[in-house]
Write a protein that holds these residues in place. Sequence first.
Motif, mmCIF file in Angstrom:
data_model
loop_
_atom_site.group_PDB
_atom_site.id
_atom_site.type_symbol
_atom_site.label_atom_id
_atom_site.label_comp_id
_atom_site.label_asym_id
_atom_site.label_seq_id
_atom_site.Cartn_x
_atom_site.Cartn_y
_atom_site.Cartn_z
ATOM 1 N N LYS A 136 0.853 -1.223 0.037
ATOM 2 C CA LYS A 136 0.206 -0.017 -0.136
ATOM 3 C C LYS A 136 1.030 1.174 0.094
ATOM 4 O O LYS A 136 1.958 1.099 0.829
ATOM 5 C CB LYS A 136 -0.951 0.077 1.204
ATOM 6 C CG LYS A 136 -1.876 -1.201 1.219
ATOM 7 C CD LYS A 136 -2.801 -1.257 2.269
ATOM 8 C CE LYS A 136 -3.896 -2.239 2.449
ATOM 9 N NZ LYS A 136 -4.656 -2.191 3.399
ATOM 10 N N PRO A 137 0.425 2.410 -0.704
ATOM 11 C CA PRO A 137 1.186 3.563 -0.708
ATOM 12 C C PRO A 137 1.295 4.292 0.496
ATOM 13 O O PRO A 137 2.357 4.903 0.764
ATOM 14 C CB PRO A 137 0.561 4.518 -1.782
ATOM 15 C CG PRO A 137 -0.755 3.939 -1.587
ATOM 16 C CD PRO A 137 -0.871 2.396 -1.608
ATOM 17 N N LYS A 138 0.523 4.038 1.257
ATOM 18 C CA LYS A 138 0.318 4.671 2.839
ATOM 19 C C LYS A 138 0.065 3.675 3.894
ATOM 20 O O LYS A 138 -1.011 2.935 3.631
ATOM 21 C CB LYS A 138 -0.325 6.090 3.080
ATOM 22 C CG LYS A 138 0.349 7.161 1.928
ATOM 23 C CD LYS A 138 -0.573 8.324 2.181
ATOM 24 C CE LYS A 138 0.122 9.748 1.603
ATOM 25 N NZ LYS A 138 -0.548 10.753 1.485
ATOM 26 N N ILE A 139 0.373 3.672 4.776
ATOM 27 C CA ILE A 139 -0.157 2.923 6.203
ATOM 28 C C ILE A 139 -0.251 3.737 7.255
ATOM 29 O O ILE A 139 0.828 4.656 7.482
ATOM 30 C CB ILE A 139 0.820 1.533 6.273
ATOM 31 C CG1 ILE A 139 2.270 1.940 6.481
ATOM 32 C CG2 ILE A 139 0.678 0.675 5.067
ATOM 33 C CD1 ILE A 139 3.130 0.935 6.953
ATOM 34 N N THR A 140 -0.816 3.251 8.448
ATOM 35 C CA THR A 140 -1.041 3.937 9.554
ATOM 36 C C THR A 140 -0.941 2.919 10.548
ATOM 37 O O THR A 140 -1.194 1.661 10.121
ATOM 38 C CB THR A 140 -2.284 4.951 9.711
ATOM 39 O OG1 THR A 140 -3.334 3.883 9.601
ATOM 40 C CG2 THR A 140 -2.382 5.938 8.835
ATOM 41 N N TYR A 141 -0.886 3.153 11.983
ATOM 42 C CA TYR A 141 -0.875 2.254 12.779
ATOM 43 C C TYR A 141 -2.363 1.524 13.058
ATOM 44 O O TYR A 141 -2.226 0.302 12.940
ATOM 45 C CB TYR A 141 -0.788 2.952 14.244
ATOM 46 C CG TYR A 141 -0.984 2.096 15.272
ATOM 47 C CD1 TYR A 141 0.129 1.262 15.733
ATOM 48 C CD2 TYR A 141 -2.238 1.924 16.206
ATOM 49 C CE1 TYR A 141 -0.122 0.314 16.937
ATOM 50 C CE2 TYR A 141 -2.261 1.233 17.170
ATOM 51 C CZ TYR A 141 -1.346 0.246 17.757
ATOM 52 O OH TYR A 141 -1.208 -0.561 18.718
ATOM 53 N N GLN A 189 2.189 7.880 10.273
ATOM 54 C CA GLN A 189 1.933 7.018 8.984
ATOM 55 C C GLN A 189 3.522 7.007 8.287
ATOM 56 O O GLN A 189 4.273 7.704 8.663
ATOM 57 C CB GLN A 189 1.036 7.857 8.167
ATOM 58 C CG GLN A 189 1.413 9.102 7.594
ATOM 59 C CD GLN A 189 0.453 9.568 6.545
ATOM 60 O OE1 GLN A 189 -0.865 9.583 6.496
ATOM 61 N NE2 GLN A 189 0.883 10.663 5.480
ATOM 62 N N ALA A 190 3.352 6.111 7.332
ATOM 63 C CA ALA A 190 4.614 5.763 6.640
ATOM 64 C C ALA A 190 3.724 5.727 5.099
ATOM 65 O O ALA A 190 3.054 5.458 4.767
ATOM 66 C CB ALA A 190 5.329 4.492 7.008
ATOM 67 N N ARG A 191 5.087 5.842 4.440
ATOM 68 C CA ARG A 191 4.928 5.809 2.722
ATOM 69 C C ARG A 191 5.672 4.553 2.230
ATOM 70 O O ARG A 191 6.855 4.256 2.602
ATOM 71 C CB ARG A 191 5.242 6.958 2.163
ATOM 72 C CG ARG A 191 4.082 8.104 2.450
ATOM 73 C CD ARG A 191 4.747 9.614 1.772
ATOM 74 N NE ARG A 191 4.702 9.322 0.297
ATOM 75 C CZ ARG A 191 5.071 10.369 -0.399
ATOM 76 N NH1 ARG A 191 5.396 11.404 0.076
ATOM 77 N NH2 ARG A 191 5.120 10.120 -1.839
ATOM 78 N N GLY A 192 5.226 4.039 1.061
ATOM 79 C CA GLY A 192 5.844 2.911 0.566
ATOM 80 C C GLY A 192 5.964 2.896 -0.961
ATOM 81 O O GLY A 192 5.170 4.041 -1.592
ATOM 82 N N LEU A 193 6.856 2.368 -1.728
ATOM 83 C CA LEU A 193 6.873 2.407 -3.037
ATOM 84 C C LEU A 193 6.181 0.988 -3.772
ATOM 85 O O LEU A 193 6.387 0.249 -3.311
ATOM 86 C CB LEU A 193 8.370 2.241 -3.532
ATOM 87 C CG LEU A 193 9.565 3.489 -3.448
ATOM 88 C CD1 LEU A 193 10.844 3.211 -3.513
ATOM 89 C CD2 LEU A 193 8.921 4.251 -4.716
ATOM 90 N N VAL A 194 5.061 1.436 -4.201
ATOM 91 C CA VAL A 194 4.242 0.578 -4.938
ATOM 92 C C VAL A 194 4.848 -0.110 -6.069
ATOM 93 O O VAL A 194 4.887 -1.416 -6.179
ATOM 94 C CB VAL A 194 2.839 1.109 -5.260
ATOM 95 C CG1 VAL A 194 1.973 -0.197 -5.924
ATOM 96 C CG2 VAL A 194 2.155 1.663 -3.892
ATOM 97 N N GLU A 195 5.422 0.637 -6.973
ATOM 98 C CA GLU A 195 6.251 0.236 -8.056
ATOM 99 C C GLU A 195 7.863 1.061 -8.049
ATOM 100 O O GLU A 195 7.617 2.082 -7.619
ATOM 101 C CB GLU A 195 5.718 0.461 -9.558
ATOM 102 C CG GLU A 195 4.183 -0.429 -9.436
ATOM 103 C CD GLU A 195 4.732 -1.888 -9.685
ATOM 104 O OE1 GLU A 195 5.714 -2.272 -10.125
ATOM 105 O OE2 GLU A 195 3.582 -2.604 -9.570
#
Length: 251
Positions: A136-141, A189-195
């Motif tokens: 997911k591009p963003k996650i929270t607790y 919150q945190a951000r991730g690389l989907v691609e």
Amino acid sequence: MELVSVIMPNYNGANFIKEAIESVLAQTYQNWELLIVDDASNDNSNKIITKFIKQDSSRVRLIELDKNSGVAVARNKGIEIASGRYIAFLDTDDLWLPNKLEVQLKFMRDNDLPFTYNSYDLMGDNGDKVGKFITKPKITYESMLKTNSVGCLTAIYDTQKLGKVYIPTGLKRQEDYAMWLKILKIIGQARGLVEPSLAVYRISNNSLSSNKFKTALSQWNVYRNIEKLPLLKSIYCFMNYTISGILKYRF
């Protein structure tokens, strides 16, 4: 370039550790140290590690624990002695793609992020690609309580922003998941690389089937004993976790 400390716990990882180490050596981002923490292995994996140390003694190190203590203790030992600004994780049976550190660190710097993760490919024991995990591009607790979107082999955190964050001990599984929750309670919150996918997770029939019950028990343990969630919220999160687990991988 800032130093990255790569933490690799090892327990009898002789079958695949050579490939894992080579995937670190092949990184386009070259300012890293690889801290291999051996958890009292009784196979020949340390001989394999020693060969790599002879090739690159300035960056590859072996730390040997006196007794088998589990993956959380091994990872925490690596974190304790790490010298890098960034902490990253790779297990002995997984791989990084060559641009993993370069792409992810640029993403962190460009967006001023303390903790990131990314999607990853899935492979069988024979090395063939069998699927993909789309994160997911963003996650929270709160969202992470329902499903784990962070593969340990993809996570990197910034010690300048967070300090050294250690893995909760006392769990037989889901230790890394408990750590991500710990970080998310700090940063929100945190951000991730989907691609693109930047890593490859080795998966087998055992990890998909026979370990599900034990993993579920550990998940419940995280809710009740680590996060101290009320019973009804634990049940709600566990139901979401179960459904998400069925849909988790794309084959």
